[in-house]
Scaffold this motif. Sequence first.
Motif, PDB file in Angstrom:
ATOM      1  N   TYR A 132      -5.713 -23.071 -34.182  1.00  0.00           N
ATOM      2  CA  TYR A 132      -4.759 -22.635 -33.167  1.00  0.00           C
ATOM      3  C   TYR A 132      -4.689 -23.692 -32.063  1.00  0.00           C
ATOM      4  O   TYR A 132      -5.533 -24.575 -31.979  1.00  0.00           O
ATOM      5  CB  TYR A 132      -5.134 -21.270 -32.597  1.00  0.00           C
ATOM      6  CG  TYR A 132      -6.502 -21.235 -31.929  1.00  0.00           C
ATOM      7  CD1 TYR A 132      -6.620 -21.386 -30.551  1.00  0.00           C
ATOM      8  CD2 TYR A 132      -7.661 -21.060 -32.673  1.00  0.00           C
ATOM      9  CE1 TYR A 132      -7.865 -21.364 -29.941  1.00  0.00           C
ATOM     10  CE2 TYR A 132      -8.905 -21.033 -32.072  1.00  0.00           C
ATOM     11  CZ  TYR A 132      -8.999 -21.184 -30.710  1.00  0.00           C
ATOM     12  OH  TYR A 132     -10.220 -21.165 -30.102  1.00  0.00           O
ATOM     13  N   SER A 133      -3.664 -23.600 -31.224  1.00  0.00           N
ATOM     14  CA  SER A 133      -3.474 -24.545 -30.121  1.00  0.00           C
ATOM     15  C   SER A 133      -3.643 -23.832 -28.785  1.00  0.00           C
ATOM     16  O   SER A 133      -3.168 -22.708 -28.620  1.00  0.00           O
ATOM     17  CB  SER A 133      -2.075 -25.167 -30.174  1.00  0.00           C
ATOM     18  OG  SER A 133      -1.921 -25.932 -31.345  1.00  0.00           O
ATOM     19  N   VAL A 134      -4.304 -24.496 -27.860  1.00  0.00           N
ATOM     20  CA  VAL A 134      -4.457 -24.000 -26.500  1.00  0.00           C
ATOM     21  C   VAL A 134      -3.667 -24.943 -25.598  1.00  0.00           C
ATOM     22  O   VAL A 134      -3.895 -26.149 -25.604  1.00  0.00           O
ATOM     23  CB  VAL A 134      -5.938 -23.958 -26.071  1.00  0.00           C
ATOM     24  CG1 VAL A 134      -6.055 -23.531 -24.620  1.00  0.00           C
ATOM     25  CG2 VAL A 134      -6.726 -23.037 -26.969  1.00  0.00           C
ATOM     26  N   GLY A 135      -2.731 -24.380 -24.851  1.00  0.00           N
ATOM     27  CA  GLY A 135      -1.915 -25.179 -23.939  1.00  0.00           C
ATOM     28  C   GLY A 135      -2.318 -24.923 -22.499  1.00  0.00           C
ATOM     29  O   GLY A 135      -2.557 -23.789 -22.100  1.00  0.00           O
ATOM     30  N   THR A 136      -2.412 -26.012 -21.725  1.00  0.00           N
ATOM     31  CA  THR A 136      -2.727 -25.923 -20.307  1.00  0.00           C
ATOM     32  C   THR A 136      -1.660 -26.680 -19.529  1.00  0.00           C
ATOM     33  O   THR A 136      -1.378 -27.833 -19.836  1.00  0.00           O
ATOM     34  CB  THR A 136      -4.116 -26.533 -19.998  1.00  0.00           C
ATOM     35  OG1 THR A 136      -5.089 -25.911 -20.820  1.00  0.00           O
ATOM     36  CG2 THR A 136      -4.474 -26.360 -18.537  1.00  0.00           C
ATOM     37  N   VAL A 137      -1.077 -26.011 -18.546  1.00  0.00           N
ATOM     38  CA  VAL A 137      -0.101 -26.637 -17.654  1.00  0.00           C
ATOM     39  C   VAL A 137      -0.697 -26.618 -16.258  1.00  0.00           C
ATOM     40  O   VAL A 137      -1.119 -25.573 -15.764  1.00  0.00           O
ATOM     41  CB  VAL A 137       1.241 -25.866 -17.652  1.00  0.00           C
ATOM     42  CG1 VAL A 137       2.192 -26.433 -16.618  1.00  0.00           C
ATOM     43  CG2 VAL A 137       1.866 -25.891 -19.024  1.00  0.00           C
ATOM     44  N   SER A 138      -0.749 -27.788 -15.630  1.00  0.00           N
ATOM     45  CA  SER A 138      -1.185 -27.844 -14.237  1.00  0.00           C
ATOM     46  C   SER A 138      -0.006 -28.321 -13.393  1.00  0.00           C
ATOM     47  O   SER A 138       0.701 -29.261 -13.763  1.00  0.00           O
ATOM     48  CB  SER A 138      -2.393 -28.763 -14.062  1.00  0.00           C
ATOM     49  OG  SER A 138      -2.082 -30.074 -14.443  1.00  0.00           O
ATOM     50  N   VAL A 139       0.211 -27.631 -12.291  1.00  0.00           N
ATOM     51  CA  VAL A 139       1.313 -27.942 -11.376  1.00  0.00           C
ATOM     52  C   VAL A 139       0.693 -28.301 -10.032  1.00  0.00           C
ATOM     53  O   VAL A 139      -0.077 -27.538  -9.468  1.00  0.00           O
ATOM     54  CB  VAL A 139       2.264 -26.738 -11.216  1.00  0.00           C
ATOM     55  CG1 VAL A 139       3.373 -27.059 -10.223  1.00  0.00           C
ATOM     56  CG2 VAL A 139       2.839 -26.322 -12.561  1.00  0.00           C
ATOM     57  N   HIS A 140       1.038 -29.489  -9.554  1.00  0.00           N
ATOM     58  CA  HIS A 140       0.577 -29.945  -8.238  1.00  0.00           C
ATOM     59  C   HIS A 140       1.791 -30.121  -7.346  1.00  0.00           C
ATOM     60  O   HIS A 140       2.721 -30.845  -7.689  1.00  0.00           O
ATOM     61  CB  HIS A 140      -0.163 -31.280  -8.341  1.00  0.00           C
ATOM     62  CG  HIS A 140      -1.397 -31.204  -9.175  1.00  0.00           C
ATOM     63  ND1 HIS A 140      -1.761 -32.196 -10.038  1.00  0.00           N
ATOM     64  CD2 HIS A 140      -2.338 -30.241  -9.289  1.00  0.00           C
ATOM     65  CE1 HIS A 140      -2.886 -31.866 -10.640  1.00  0.00           C
ATOM     66  NE2 HIS A 140      -3.250 -30.677 -10.204  1.00  0.00           N
ATOM     67  N   LEU A 141       1.793 -29.439  -6.201  1.00  0.00           N
ATOM     68  CA  LEU A 141       2.856 -29.607  -5.208  1.00  0.00           C
ATOM     69  C   LEU A 141       2.338 -30.571  -4.151  1.00  0.00           C
ATOM     70  O   LEU A 141       1.283 -30.344  -3.556  1.00  0.00           O
ATOM     71  CB  LEU A 141       3.226 -28.264  -4.582  1.00  0.00           C
ATOM     72  CG  LEU A 141       3.702 -27.175  -5.546  1.00  0.00           C
ATOM     73  CD1 LEU A 141       4.074 -25.918  -4.778  1.00  0.00           C
ATOM     74  CD2 LEU A 141       4.860 -27.650  -6.393  1.00  0.00           C
ATOM     75  N   VAL A 142       3.098 -31.641  -3.934  1.00  0.00           N
ATOM     76  CA  VAL A 142       2.681 -32.711  -3.037  1.00  0.00           C
ATOM     77  C   VAL A 142       3.690 -32.857  -1.910  1.00  0.00           C
ATOM     78  O   VAL A 142       4.899 -32.899  -2.148  1.00  0.00           O
ATOM     79  CB  VAL A 142       2.551 -34.049  -3.801  1.00  0.00           C
ATOM     80  CG1 VAL A 142       2.155 -35.177  -2.884  1.00  0.00           C
ATOM     81  CG2 VAL A 142       1.563 -33.914  -4.957  1.00  0.00           C
ATOM     82  N   ASP A 143       3.191 -32.930  -0.688  1.00  0.00           N
ATOM     83  CA  ASP A 143       4.031 -33.224   0.473  1.00  0.00           C
ATOM     84  C   ASP A 143       4.142 -34.739   0.579  1.00  0.00           C
ATOM     85  O   ASP A 143       3.157 -35.418   0.872  1.00  0.00           O
ATOM     86  CB  ASP A 143       3.397 -32.649   1.737  1.00  0.00           C
ATOM     87  CG  ASP A 143       4.300 -32.759   2.941  1.00  0.00           C
ATOM     88  OD1 ASP A 143       5.043 -33.759   3.058  1.00  0.00           O
ATOM     89  OD2 ASP A 143       4.261 -31.842   3.773  1.00  0.00           O
TER      90      ASP A 143
END
Length: 183
Positions: A132-143
């Motif tokens: 199986y596949s494990v997906g990880t999404v990381s979102v960084h909000l930068v000023d």
Amino acid sequence: MRKLILSTACLLLWLFTGCSSSTSIHSEPAPGFGLSTYRQFAFMDVDTDLEKTGRDYQGHVHFLKQELARQLELRGLKQAPTTEEADLLINLGIVVDRQVQTRETDIISDPPRYIGQRRYTWQSREVEVGRYSVGTVSVHLVDPVQNELVWQGTAERVISDKPEKLREQIEKGIERLVSEIPS
């Protein structure tokens, strides 16, 4: 009879806990951060390593950006035409990891068939039962003015190999992730 009922109960428990994959969400805002202080956002470039993964996820990355933009627009932000005009930059990180599901054989549930030999030994071992596949999404909000990270969040789950199911998982995961951003 008791053994059959116990085995059935264990199997059902395993099915309900093993098959109910949910999205794991983690978020961390900077002190004093609020999304309402920003007006426009833009995405930073996302690089994919096609040679390393052997799969092209560019279509899914594009859909993920569209869904993230849609959720942020529902929260009152507008997408800027360029990164220079944006007062909030979005950096995406995407990891898809292929996993192997195994089970261990043991003497209690998988007894040997023939025990008549004197030198017969039984060893437990790992048996592959699926992938199986494990997906990880990381979102960084930068000023970009302060050049600081103002919010970071990650979403992780077992992802489907079927494109239509994967899109549904992306929609639900991004919706939950964006709901964690403080107003």
